[in-house]
Enzyme design. Structure first.
Site, PDB file in Angstrom:
ATOM      1  N   CYS A 112      -8.613  73.588  17.870  1.00 21.02           N
ATOM      2  CA  CYS A 112      -8.526  74.553  18.959  1.00 21.02           C
ATOM      3  C   CYS A 112      -7.728  75.788  18.546  1.00 21.02           C
ATOM      4  O   CYS A 112      -6.605  75.677  18.058  1.00 21.02           O
ATOM      5  CB  CYS A 112      -7.880  73.908  20.178  1.00 21.02           C
ATOM      6  SG  CYS A 112      -7.728  75.018  21.605  1.00 21.02           S
TER       7      CYS A 112
ATOM      8  N   ASP B  12     -11.812  86.952  23.840  1.00 20.39           N
ATOM      9  CA  ASP B  12     -11.253  85.610  23.779  1.00 20.39           C
ATOM     10  C   ASP B  12     -10.421  85.397  22.517  1.00 20.39           C
ATOM     11  O   ASP B  12      -9.436  84.656  22.519  1.00 20.39           O
ATOM     12  CB  ASP B  12     -12.409  84.602  23.809  1.00 20.39           C
ATOM     13  CG  ASP B  12     -11.962  83.221  24.238  1.00 20.39           C
ATOM     14  OD1 ASP B  12     -10.876  83.112  24.829  1.00 20.39           O
ATOM     15  OD2 ASP B  12     -12.700  82.254  23.993  1.00 20.39           O
TER      16      ASP B  12
END
Length: 361
Positions: free
Chosen positions: A21, A272
């Protein structure tokens, strides 16, 4: 102006612990970030977006894990949309997407998605061993079985969905297994894993990624020619470029576009992948989208992506590769340059032939 907004109602809060992640470390560096978007922030976001959008408005919900906000949050969000949309002289057609790990999905969620015409992107990293190695629940157990159950729920309710598969170095070395395990879902997006910059890197090497592209394209081509197409986003976009269009995937355009991220506290970021405090454009509670996206910082962000190395511009494959996404450039070099060069040199004639066969269809 068209608005495509990436909304993070739960910021980086997640019920999965993916070891690759990239977003959790970004959010950890921020101060006083609420766990969930308040109704006050949601109302400001919706009212500004519906009032300012022209021709195109998309709310794309991501995380962390957005379904942790609960289905009632989304019901209130869409009720706000409809109320604000009725105030317009020309109501908008508003699209909704959500990217989820699927672990909380049930019939209630699926009924909501079907009724409100959501497109669901669900994360599934190919085979069970590869998926479970990297995408674990907080207790350490794998999440593959839970994701597959969620997909079945979506199918039963006829919710449109696609698969997002992160390509780690391990996955890149098993293209046939990965494609074979996902082929039945028909709409696939393969995302090369990003280097985290800390500890172990799961990103694919250029050589392994080139081999993954080569074999996966052969399988994609086989199915397309057999009249049983499996839509693979990267190859669909290459064909679109060859047919004179533009790629719909912003990561394949070579320069950044405006796809702002709205965090749980209303903070707005240009992308993002560029969501640190240094990238922050402002807050939707106090500023309009017009002001945020025309700010000096927003303009500087777009200009930075246009600084493409001369080596790329001189490359014979630049029209297809575009120098890659800015987030994958290091010191001006696209980290998959050699991978794409090898892929195009071997497969361009077949890509071009496929494009010609599709022209007019």
């Amino acid at each position: 102006m068209p608005l495509h907004l990436l909304v993070k109602p739960m910021s980086s809060l997640c019920n999965c612990r993916c070891d690759y992640c990239f977003y959790a470390p970004i959010a950890e560096g921020r101060k006083n970030l609420p766990e969930r978007m308040s109704d006050r922030v949601a109302k400001a976001l919706v009212s500004r977006a519906v009032a300012e959008a022209d021709g195109d408005l998309t709310f794309a919900f991501q995380g962390g894990e957005p379904t942790l906000a609960g289905v009632d949050f989304f019901r209130r969000f869409l009720a706000l949309e409809k109320s604000e949309n009725q105030k317009r002289r020309s109501p908008l057609s508003i699209r909704h997407t959500i990217q989820t790990n699927g672990l909380l999905l049930n019939d209630e969620w699926a009924e909501f998605f079907a009724r409100e015409n959501f497109l669901v992107g669900i994360s599934l990293d190919g085979t069970a061993p590869i998926h479970d190695r990297h995408r674990k629940r907080p207790g350490g157990e794998g999440s593959y079985a839970g994701v597959c159950s969620a997909v079945e729920i979506l199918r039963r309710r006829r919710v449109p969905y696609n698969i997002l598969c992160v390509i780690t170095d391990e996955a890149a070395q098993a293209p046939g297994e990965i494609y074979g395990s996902l082929r039945e879902h028909r709409y696939l997006q393969f995302i090369p894993c990003l280097p985290t910059g800390e500890g172990e890197s799961f990103a694919p090497t250029a050589a392994h990624y080139a081999a993954f592209l080569r074999e996966t394209f052969s399988l994609y081509e086989r199915d397309l020619l057999a009249g049983e197409p499996t839509r693979v986003r990267i190859f669909d976009n290459f064909l679109s470029i060859l047919l004179g269009g533009e790629p719909e995937n912003c990561a394949m355009r070579g320069v950044c576009s405006q796809n702002p991220v709205i965090e749980a506290d209303g903070s707005v970021y240009p992308c993002d992948f560029y969501s640190s405090d240094a990238d922050r454009l402002g807050n939707i509670l106090t500023s309009s989208f017009a002001d945020l996206l025309s700010s000096d910082r927003a303009k500087a962000f777009l200009r930075a992506s246009a600084q493409i190395p001369e080596k790329c511009r001189a490359c014979r494959w630049f029209a297809l590769c575009r120098g890659g996404c800015r987030r994958e450039r290091t010191a001006g070099e696209y980290r998959f340059c050699e991978a794409y060069r090898a892929f195009f040199e071997e497969n361009y004639p077949r890509l071009a032939l496929l494009a010609r066969s599709l022209r007019g269809k």
